[in-house]
Design an enzyme around this catalytic site. Structure first.
Site, PDB file in Angstrom:
ATOM      1  CG  HIS A  50      -2.064  -0.965   1.075  1.00 36.70           C
ATOM      2  ND1 HIS A  50      -2.754  -1.477   2.146  1.00 36.70           N
ATOM      3  CD2 HIS A  50      -2.650  -1.506  -0.030  1.00 36.70           C
ATOM      4  CE1 HIS A  50      -3.702  -2.295   1.711  1.00 36.70           C
ATOM      5  NE2 HIS A  50      -3.654  -2.318   0.402  1.00 36.70           N
ATOM      6  CD  GLU A 135      -2.573  -8.812   7.662  1.00 31.04           C
ATOM      7  OE1 GLU A 135      -2.458  -9.399   8.757  1.00 31.04           O
ATOM      8  OE2 GLU A 135      -1.959  -7.755   7.377  1.00 31.04           O
ATOM      9  CB  SER A 231      -0.358   2.384   4.205  1.00 29.33           C
ATOM     10  OG  SER A 231       0.521   1.837   5.170  1.00 29.33           O
ATOM     11  CB  SER A 232      -3.604  -0.862   7.968  1.00 29.79           C
ATOM     12  OG  SER A 232      -4.009  -1.003   9.304  1.00 29.79           O
ATOM     13  CG  ASN A 233       2.306   0.148   8.117  1.00 32.52           C
ATOM     14  OD1 ASN A 233       3.236   0.935   8.245  1.00 32.52           O
ATOM     15  ND2 ASN A 233       2.015  -0.408   6.943  1.00 32.52           N
ATOM     16  CB  SER A 276       4.335  -0.159   2.231  1.00 34.35           C
ATOM     17  OG  SER A 276       3.398   0.804   2.675  1.00 34.35           O
TER      18      SER A 276
END
Length: 338
Positions: A50, A135, A231-233, A276
């Site tokens: 992402h 995910e 991007s989740s993180n 990422s």
């Protein structure tokens, strides 16, 4: 541990570690190697990771990103992203006579295997994660009849299980550690016999990047997180920065998205990047800040990282030949599939 030196005036606190984790590095290199080895095009189901910059760079090299396996032409090569896919996607690829490369992060694969194992033992599995994230879709697909998604503490009240003595929790690997444990605590109140996974599901890189942000958030007036909005993180890093005490925190893909108004009354800027994000984008942010007087850069070091993952095994085979053979089998011009 925080490594800082005294400074005066405007300064930047630069998180370490930041940027690419081992799973992302492996996935991006896998696309590049596939293009080099087999030639363009290489199809990739969903974004390989992402990050807008990474996706655009790989597209220029010949990667084609698709949302559905059905979009990939018969006899082509398709790569599955670092986020993983459900078993049904592998079945779709087989029906479509596609050669496949599985670039799923090994840490995500570990969660998939845990889901299969607990489903085989007839557990109810409570998967902590965000609805719609690739995910989560992939993990849920391993045992859909056993898995219930829990999207944060607010979901806990409505969770029902068949047998409170046979229930386990798993999690998406890129979540906020603190929010995940808040959800786990709420689940344990409702299900005292809840079992934890054999090892931590939240990946080491996610935890390390959040720890560095927590440390810098205590001193930073502003935290800039380099990363994409899907991007989740990266999104979690913004949340963690604010909870750690930063007055403001923003997510940007590129340096030119920074608003100079954010710097008003700011003397300390924290800078980090999601797992990422290539380092070149961080360097551009540091250059942008330097041009505006933030020249002193101090490192906030939370952990050392030395983990690497080997490339997907499929890159050691002639996948173009395999794809052609699959098509020949369908048309009857080649050897039988039996």
């Amino acid at each position: 541990m925080v490594s800082m030196t005294a400074s005066s005036g405007r300064r930047v606190l630069l998180a370490a570690p930041r940027g690419y984790c081992a799973g992302v590095d492996r996935a991006v290199i896998a696309v590049e190697k596939a293009l080099e080895q087999y030639g363009a095009p290489i199809y990739v189901r969903h974004e390989i990771v992402h990050n807008k910059y990474v996706v655009q760079t790989l597209e220029r090299k010949g990667a084609i990103f698709v949302e559905r396996t059905a979009e990939v032409p018969e006899g082509a090569i398709v790569m599955f992203s670092a986020h993983g896919v459900a078993p049904v996607v592998h079945e779709e690829a087989a029906r479509g006579k596609l050669a496949t490369i599985d670039a799923t992060c090994p840490l995500v694969t570990k969660v998939h295997k845990e889901a299969v194992r607990f489903a085989n033992e007839d557990f109810d599995i409570l998967l902590i994660g965000h609805e719609g994230h690739e995910e989560v879709i992939g993990t849920s697909g391993e045992a859909p009849e056993h898995i219930t998604l829990v999207d944060g503490p607010g979901d806990v009240a409505k969770v029902e299980v068949r047998d409170p003595s046979k229930v386990v929790w798993l999690s998406q690997t890129t979540l906020s550690v603190d929010e995940t444990m808040e959800t786990v605590d709420a689940l344990k109140e409702k299900f005292p016999q809840l079992i934890s996974p054999p090892s931590d599901d939240i990946c080491y890189a996610t935890q390390n990047r959040q720890l560095a942000v927590k440390q810098m958030g205590e001193e930073a007036d502003l935290v800039i997180v380099v990363g994409s909005r899907n991007s989740s993180n990266s999104v979690r890093l913004v949340e963690v920065a604010k909870l750690a005490g930063a007055r403001d925190a923003y997510l940007v893909d590129f340096a030119d998205e920074i608003d100079e108004a954010w710097l008003e009354s700011v003397s300390t800027v924290g800078v980090t990047s999601g797992a990422s994000v290539p380092e070149i984008l961080v360097e551009q942010v540091l250059e942008w800040l330097s041009q505006r007087g933030f020249e002193d850069v101090e490192i906030v070091k939370a952990a050392e990282e030395s983990i690497t993952f080997s490339l997907p095994k499929e890159l050691r085979r002639d996948l173009r030949a395999e794809a052609a053979a699959l098509v020949e089998q369908r048309t009857g011009n080649g050897p039988s599939a039996e």
